[in-house]
Every structure is written in C-alpha cells, then in structure tokens.
Motif scaffolding. Structure first.
Motif, PDB file in Angstrom:
ATOM      1  N   TRP A  23       0.908  -1.223  -0.192  1.00  0.00           N
ATOM      2  CA  TRP A  23      -0.074   0.068  -0.164  1.00  0.00           C
ATOM      3  C   TRP A  23       0.941   1.191   0.001  1.00  0.00           C
ATOM      4  N   ASP A  24       2.170   1.204   0.624  1.00  0.00           N
ATOM      5  CA  ASP A  24       2.985   2.265   0.475  1.00  0.00           C
ATOM      6  C   ASP A  24       3.316   2.556  -0.947  1.00  0.00           C
ATOM      7  N   ALA A  25       3.516   1.685  -1.690  1.00  0.00           N
ATOM      8  CA  ALA A  25       3.952   1.678  -2.967  1.00  0.00           C
ATOM      9  C   ALA A  25       2.826   2.222  -3.797  1.00  0.00           C
ATOM     10  N   PHE A  26       1.545   1.441  -3.816  1.00  0.00           N
ATOM     11  CA  PHE A  26       0.356   1.976  -4.291  1.00  0.00           C
ATOM     12  C   PHE A  26       0.117   3.536  -4.257  1.00  0.00           C
ATOM     13  N   GLY A  27       0.237   3.857  -2.880  1.00  0.00           N
ATOM     14  CA  GLY A  27       0.021   5.304  -2.642  1.00  0.00           C
ATOM     15  C   GLY A  27       1.003   6.531  -3.579  1.00  0.00           C
ATOM     16  N   ALA A  28       2.185   5.737  -3.802  1.00  0.00           N
ATOM     17  CA  ALA A  28       3.107   6.568  -4.385  1.00  0.00           C
ATOM     18  C   ALA A  28       2.729   6.921  -5.942  1.00  0.00           C
ATOM     19  N   VAL A  29       1.917   6.061  -6.501  1.00  0.00           N
ATOM     20  CA  VAL A  29       1.489   6.328  -7.985  1.00  0.00           C
ATOM     21  C   VAL A  29       0.115   7.052  -8.318  1.00  0.00           C
ATOM     22  N   LEU A  30      -0.351   7.544  -6.822  1.00  0.00           N
ATOM     23  CA  LEU A  30      -1.474   8.148  -6.851  1.00  0.00           C
ATOM     24  C   LEU A  30      -1.300   9.645  -6.617  1.00  0.00           C
ATOM     25  N   ALA A  31      -2.105  10.603  -7.489  1.00  0.00           N
ATOM     26  CA  ALA A  31      -1.823  11.974  -6.963  1.00  0.00           C
ATOM     27  C   ALA A  31      -2.535  12.231  -5.480  1.00  0.00           C
ATOM     28  N   ASP A  32      -1.972  13.426  -4.760  1.00  0.00           N
ATOM     29  CA  ASP A  32      -2.621  13.897  -3.854  1.00  0.00           C
ATOM     30  C   ASP A  32      -4.079  13.923  -3.726  1.00  0.00           C
ATOM     31  N   LEU A  51      -7.885   6.666  -0.281  1.00  0.00           N
ATOM     32  CA  LEU A  51      -7.836   5.620  -1.258  1.00  0.00           C
ATOM     33  C   LEU A  51      -7.135   4.517  -0.880  1.00  0.00           C
ATOM     34  N   VAL A  52      -5.972   4.985  -0.293  1.00  0.00           N
ATOM     35  CA  VAL A  52      -5.031   3.864   0.012  1.00  0.00           C
ATOM     36  C   VAL A  52      -5.768   3.200   1.214  1.00  0.00           C
ATOM     37  N   ARG A  53      -6.267   3.760   2.134  1.00  0.00           N
ATOM     38  CA  ARG A  53      -7.111   3.304   3.402  1.00  0.00           C
ATOM     39  C   ARG A  53      -8.124   2.340   2.927  1.00  0.00           C
ATOM     40  N   PHE A  54      -8.943   2.817   1.875  1.00  0.00           N
ATOM     41  CA  PHE A  54     -10.099   1.860   1.378  1.00  0.00           C
ATOM     42  C   PHE A  54      -9.450   0.580   0.665  1.00  0.00           C
ATOM     43  N   ASN A  55      -8.206   0.589   0.076  1.00  0.00           N
ATOM     44  CA  ASN A  55      -7.752  -0.557  -0.408  1.00  0.00           C
ATOM     45  C   ASN A  55      -7.171  -1.508   0.723  1.00  0.00           C
ATOM     46  N   ARG A  56      -6.759  -0.657   1.764  1.00  0.00           N
ATOM     47  CA  ARG A  56      -5.907  -1.489   2.848  1.00  0.00           C
ATOM     48  C   ARG A  56      -6.795  -2.235   3.724  1.00  0.00           C
ATOM     49  N   GLU A  57      -8.058  -1.546   3.893  1.00  0.00           N
ATOM     50  CA  GLU A  57      -8.997  -2.057   4.872  1.00  0.00           C
ATOM     51  C   GLU A  57     -10.053  -2.947   4.054  1.00  0.00           C
ATOM     52  N   TYR A  58     -10.030  -3.154   2.571  1.00  0.00           N
ATOM     53  CA  TYR A  58     -10.907  -3.864   1.843  1.00  0.00           C
ATOM     54  C   TYR A  58     -10.968  -5.273   2.418  1.00  0.00           C
ATOM     55  N   PRO A  59     -12.262  -5.848   2.799  1.00  0.00           N
ATOM     56  CA  PRO A  59     -12.352  -7.188   3.530  1.00  0.00           C
ATOM     57  C   PRO A  59     -12.011  -8.218   2.636  1.00  0.00           C
ATOM     58  N   VAL A  84     -11.720 -13.814  -4.444  1.00  0.00           N
ATOM     59  CA  VAL A  84     -11.766 -13.808  -2.992  1.00  0.00           C
ATOM     60  C   VAL A  84     -12.379 -15.131  -2.422  1.00  0.00           C
ATOM     61  N   GLY A  85     -11.793 -15.889  -1.777  1.00  0.00           N
ATOM     62  CA  GLY A  85     -12.075 -17.207  -1.528  1.00  0.00           C
ATOM     63  C   GLY A  85     -12.634 -18.136  -2.873  1.00  0.00           C
ATOM     64  N   GLU A  86     -13.714 -18.760  -2.896  1.00  0.00           N
ATOM     65  CA  GLU A  86     -14.227 -19.263  -4.074  1.00  0.00           C
ATOM     66  C   GLU A  86     -14.860 -18.518  -5.062  1.00  0.00           C
ATOM     67  N   GLU A  87     -14.970 -17.176  -4.824  1.00  0.00           N
ATOM     68  CA  GLU A  87     -15.562 -16.169  -5.731  1.00  0.00           C
ATOM     69  C   GLU A  87     -14.934 -15.786  -6.721  1.00  0.00           C
ATOM     70  N   GLU A  88     -15.202 -15.696  -8.199  1.00  0.00           N
ATOM     71  CA  GLU A  88     -14.283 -15.105  -8.988  1.00  0.00           C
ATOM     72  C   GLU A  88     -15.403 -13.822  -9.541  1.00  0.00           C
ATOM     73  N   MET A  89     -14.518 -12.797  -9.511  1.00  0.00           N
ATOM     74  CA  MET A  89     -15.184 -11.649  -9.921  1.00  0.00           C
ATOM     75  C   MET A  89     -14.271 -10.771 -11.041  1.00  0.00           C
ATOM     76  N   VAL A  90     -14.730  -9.886 -11.717  1.00  0.00           N
ATOM     77  CA  VAL A  90     -14.114  -9.278 -12.766  1.00  0.00           C
ATOM     78  C   VAL A  90     -14.370  -7.644 -12.359  1.00  0.00           C
TER      79      VAL A  90
ATOM     80  N   TYR B 113     -26.040  -1.100  -7.875  1.00  0.00           N
ATOM     81  CA  TYR B 113     -26.378  -1.930  -6.524  1.00  0.00           C
ATOM     82  C   TYR B 113     -26.206  -0.867  -5.286  1.00  0.00           C
ATOM     83  N   GLU B 114     -26.442  -1.286  -4.251  1.00  0.00           N
ATOM     84  CA  GLU B 114     -26.702  -0.469  -2.978  1.00  0.00           C
ATOM     85  C   GLU B 114     -25.231  -0.468  -2.429  1.00  0.00           C
ATOM     86  N   PRO B 115     -24.459   0.848  -2.017  1.00  0.00           N
ATOM     87  CA  PRO B 115     -23.319   0.598  -1.286  1.00  0.00           C
ATOM     88  C   PRO B 115     -23.042  -0.187   0.020  1.00  0.00           C
ATOM     89  N   PRO B 116     -22.193  -1.178  -0.112  1.00  0.00           N
ATOM     90  CA  PRO B 116     -22.053  -2.047   1.110  1.00  0.00           C
ATOM     91  C   PRO B 116     -21.836  -1.026   2.339  1.00  0.00           C
TER      92      PRO B 116
END
Lengths: 139, 139
Positions: A23-32, A51-59, A84-90, B113-116
């Motif tokens: 997440w530190d390297a991820f943040g470095a590619v984002l504008a403030d 945005l970094v926190r949103f990704n870091r906290e994403y369950p 995510v586990g058994e689920e495949e998303m795009v 869809y509704e926001p989580p």
C-alpha cells in the motif's frame, strides 16, 4: 518518454502494487487529490490517503491478475480477474493520469446474470474466456 | 498510419454506425469471423452476419453516446451511456483489431447496486458523474 509510455509505467505500478498489497508503493503512484469513483454504487473517494485506506481495509483475502491493459496518452483502461475465496469477480477500470500520477480511477464490478430468452438462434451459451466470473448459484 | 491511428478510425466507425443504427456500415468494420462475447451471461456470437443481426434485432428504442475511447495499437476500450426509454445503462467494451477490422468484442453491462455498509467514513455517496446508470427503484 511519451505520455503513453509514462502512463503505461504508472498504470502497471498501480496494478502490480495492488496485486502485491503493497500500500505504500500503491500510494506513491496516486496524485494527492486522486478521485476514485464507483458508478454502480454512486460512491466517490477523494484523496490519496483515503483511497489507500479503502484498499488496505478492503475485506477478504483477495488476489488479482490483470487481464487487459490499454493505454492511450493520459488515459488507460484495464480489466482484472479478482478472486476472493471461492468467488471469481471481474473488475473493469478506467484511469486518467497527469504528470505520471493517477488522478482519477473509475471501477466497475459487473455481475453474472442469466441470458435473456429469444436470441438462442444467434448465440452459443456457457462459454468461458478471458474474464472469469462466478455464475449465479455456483461455479 | 500507425496501428493505433488505424484502430482509432475503425473503433470510431464501430460506435458511430451503431449509434446511427446503420447496420450495413456497422458490418463493414467487422472481420468476417468476428467474435462477440458477453462474459456476464457466458454467451458468444461468432461471425459478422450473426453479430449484425443480433444488433439489428436488439429490442427497444435505444440510443447511445460514447463516454470514453482508449486505443492502444490493435486493442481498444470504450464506454457508452445507453438509454432505453426511461432506463439508463452503461456499456463497457473491449475491442481487438486486425488489418483495420474488428475481430473481437467483449461487452459488459454493469448494474447499479446498494453501497455495502462499513465504508461511509471514506466515501461520499449519491454522486453522479460521466457514467449514467439508473438506480434500483428509480432515477
């Protein structure tokens, strides 16, 4: 280096650091003042720290691989297979850049649904492909 | 003319002829053996004649406008705002080209869809933007 080359490098870093959960390297590619939008939920996140926190906290214990990357000047589009586990998303992503940093991200998460009736004379059904999406009710 | 320039011209024609419901001109930008995939329904349509017919027969009095167009060599991505009566949809498209013709199209139609719950500390809600998508239950 052209705009497209500079953007390609930044967008690759965006996906690579996300895939690595670095997440530190991820943040470095984002504008403030990066803006992240999810049109399906009408949500917006503004600013690198949020945005970094949103990704870091994403369950969930998720993993991603990039399936497409298309870069054109200071705009880009990508797609990801996301597990995510058994689920495949795009995940489908559009990005805008300035000065080699990402200033806007728009994410979409389309879901599988049943084919509408009335077009079986034109379509094959049940095909797989580049985009791996769990079907409703399993597989 | 570079690959990117040639592709951009073909992709613009793809969207312009679709928007105009000009199916003969639409067919002229497709390769004979074009493949069209809808990962959300796991459907595939193969061949120019079938794909033209699929579009020609598509129900409803729909209109589209292109909201993004990103071209990179022989790959492209686009997005469309698509209106059918009162309903607003967003179509996300990836295209592959060869010799100035479209050989593969992958379409996604994400739904609102509704926001989580649990991320209100990071997000603004109810924002509009480039992508116009009817909300569940109206507007």
């Amino acid at each position: 280096m052209t705009d497209t080359e500079q953007s390609r490098e930044a967008v690759r870093r965006y996906f690579d650091t996300m895939a690595a959960h670095d997440w530190d390297a991820f943040g470095a590619v984002l504008a403030d003042d990066v803006v992240y939008e999810l049109p399906q939920t009408a949500e917006r996140i503004t600013g690198r720290d949020r945005l970094v926190r949103f990704n870091r906290e994403y369950p969930g214990d998720w993993q991603l691989s990039v399936s497409r990357l298309i870069v054109d000047g200071q705009s880009a589009a990508g797609s990801m297979n996301f597990t995510v586990g058994e689920e495949e998303m795009v995940g489908l992503v559009y990005l805008e850049l300035a000065d080699g940093l990402i200033v806007r991200v728009t994410d979409f998460w389309p879901e599988a649904y049943e084919p509408p009736a009335g077009r079986e004379h034109l379509t094959e059904q049940g095909v797989g492909g580049l985009d791996r999406l769990s079907r409703p009710g399993g597989s």
